[in-house]
Design a protein around this motif. Structure first.
Motif, PDB file in Angstrom:
ATOM      1  N   LYS A   4     -30.002  30.502  34.809  1.00  0.00           N
ATOM      2  CA  LYS A   4     -30.646  29.342  35.412  1.00  0.00           C
ATOM      3  C   LYS A   4     -29.976  29.147  36.769  1.00  0.00           C
ATOM      4  CE  LYS A   4     -32.037  24.636  34.364  1.00  0.00           C
ATOM      5  NZ  LYS A   4     -32.018  23.569  33.358  1.00  0.00           N
ATOM      6  N   ASP A   5     -30.718  28.683  37.771  1.00  0.00           N
ATOM      7  CA  ASP A   5     -30.186  28.578  39.131  1.00  0.00           C
ATOM      8  C   ASP A   5     -28.859  27.827  39.214  1.00  0.00           C
ATOM      9  OD1 ASP A   5     -32.214  30.068  40.222  1.00  0.00           O
ATOM     10  OD2 ASP A   5     -33.385  28.347  40.900  1.00  0.00           O
ATOM     11  N   ASP A   6     -28.686  26.793  38.424  1.00  0.00           N
ATOM     12  CA  ASP A   6     -27.445  26.010  38.500  1.00  0.00           C
ATOM     13  C   ASP A   6     -26.324  26.571  37.620  1.00  0.00           C
ATOM     14  OD1 ASP A   6     -28.178  25.304  35.913  1.00  0.00           O
ATOM     15  OD2 ASP A   6     -28.459  23.168  36.372  1.00  0.00           O
ATOM     16  N   GLY A   7     -26.582  27.684  36.939  1.00  0.00           N
ATOM     17  CA  GLY A   7     -25.565  28.336  36.127  1.00  0.00           C
ATOM     18  C   GLY A   7     -25.311  27.673  34.784  1.00  0.00           C
ATOM     19  N   THR A  29     -23.837  27.297  28.972  1.00  0.00           N
ATOM     20  CA  THR A  29     -22.533  27.715  29.499  1.00  0.00           C
ATOM     21  C   THR A  29     -21.487  26.604  29.446  1.00  0.00           C
ATOM     22  OG1 THR A  29     -23.215  27.208  31.768  1.00  0.00           O
ATOM     23  CG2 THR A  29     -23.542  29.475  30.999  1.00  0.00           C
ATOM     24  N   ALA A  30     -21.909  25.346  29.373  1.00  0.00           N
ATOM     25  CA  ALA A  30     -20.948  24.239  29.298  1.00  0.00           C
ATOM     26  C   ALA A  30     -20.355  24.104  27.897  1.00  0.00           C
ATOM     27  CB  ALA A  30     -21.607  22.926  29.718  1.00  0.00           C
ATOM     28  N   TRP A  56     -37.497  28.429  34.186  1.00  0.00           N
ATOM     29  CA  TRP A  56     -36.619  27.330  33.788  1.00  0.00           C
ATOM     30  C   TRP A  56     -37.241  25.970  34.043  1.00  0.00           C
ATOM     31  CZ3 TRP A  56     -32.807  28.663  30.701  1.00  0.00           C
ATOM     32  CH2 TRP A  56     -32.230  29.925  30.825  1.00  0.00           C
ATOM     33  N   ALA A  57     -37.950  25.810  35.147  1.00  0.00           N
ATOM     34  CA  ALA A  57     -38.511  24.497  35.515  1.00  0.00           C
ATOM     35  C   ALA A  57     -39.534  23.993  34.500  1.00  0.00           C
ATOM     36  CB  ALA A  57     -39.141  24.565  36.906  1.00  0.00           C
TER      37      ALA A  57
END
Length: 181
Positions: A4-7, A29-30, A56-57
Motif C-alpha cells: 500500500k502506498d503508505d506502507g 505492517t503495524a 487499495w483505494a
C-alpha cells in the motif's frame, strides 16, 4: 508482493512447493497480523501470467486465473475475499496488465489469440471496464505483437508493433485506439 502506498499494508501471493495452489495474504505492517484472503487450487500447476494488482483505494484486487482454461482477470473484494465479477472474457490468454484507471474504472491489458485470422501468438491491447460488463475495446488493430505506453492522462497511447518478418512500426493512437499519427 504489493505494498500500500503508505506502507501500512502488504499483499502477498504465495504458493506451496507443488505449485497447485496460490494463497493471497494481507499483512498489517503495524500489528504484524497476516490474514488469508483466499486460496485458489488447481489440479496440475498454478500459473499466473499477469500476477495481480491491488486497488487499495477501493479495497479490491484484480486477480489472474486460468480457471476457464484461459488466463483471465477477476475482481475480488479485498476485505472479504469474495469474487465480485469476472473482468475479461474470450478465447486466448490475457498476458499483461498494462494499466488500471481506478477513477474511470477501466483496465488496459494485452491478450493473445483474440484476432480472427491472425497468428494466435500475436499480442494486442484492449480496454474494458472493471465491472466486466463493458465490451473489450481493441486498441491496436494492426497485425503484429504490440507493446503500448499510455500517456499520463490516459488520452493517448504509443503503440509499437512488429511481426517476425516485418520491422517495428510505432503509432500514436487516441484512447479509443484510433490512429492519430
Amino acid at each position: 508482493l504489493q505494498w500500500k502506498d503508505d506502507g501500512s499494508m502488504l499483499a502477498i501471493a504465495s504458493t506451496p512447493r507443488d505449485h497447485k495452489a496460490a494463497t493471497l495474504r494481507i499483512a498489517n505492517t503495524a500489528t504484524g497480523e497476516v490474514r488469508d484472503l483466499f486460496t485458489e487450487t488447481v489440479k496440475t500447476h498454478f500459473e499466473s501470467i499477469t500476477g495481480y494488482r491491488v486497488l487499495w483505494a477501493t479495497n479490491e484486487i484484480i486477480w489472474n486465473s486460468q480457471r476457464s482454461d484461459w488466463s483471465q482477470l477477476y475482481l475480488y473484494d479485498l476485505t472479504t475475499g469474495a469474487l465480485k465479477n469476472q473482468v475479461t472474457t474470450g478465447e486466448g490468454p490475457v498476458s499483461e496488465i498494462v494499466a488500471i484507471d481506478e477513477k474511470a474504472r477501466t483496465i488496459t491489458y494485452l491478450a493473445q489469440g483474440r484476432m480472427p485470422g491472425q497468428d494466435p501468438y500475436l499480442a494486442h491491447a484492449f480496454r474494458t471496464t472493471l465491472d466486466g460488463k463493458g465490451p473489450a475495446v481493441l486498441l491496436t488493430p494492426d497485425v503484429g505483437t504490440h507493446t503500448i505506453r499510455l500517456s499520463p492522462d490516459n488520452k493517448y497511447l504509443v503503440d509499437t508493433y512488429s511481426t517476425a518478418d516485418t520491422p517495428p512500426v510505432t503509432a500514436l493512437r487516441d484512447a479509443k485506439g484510433a490512429l492519430v499519427m
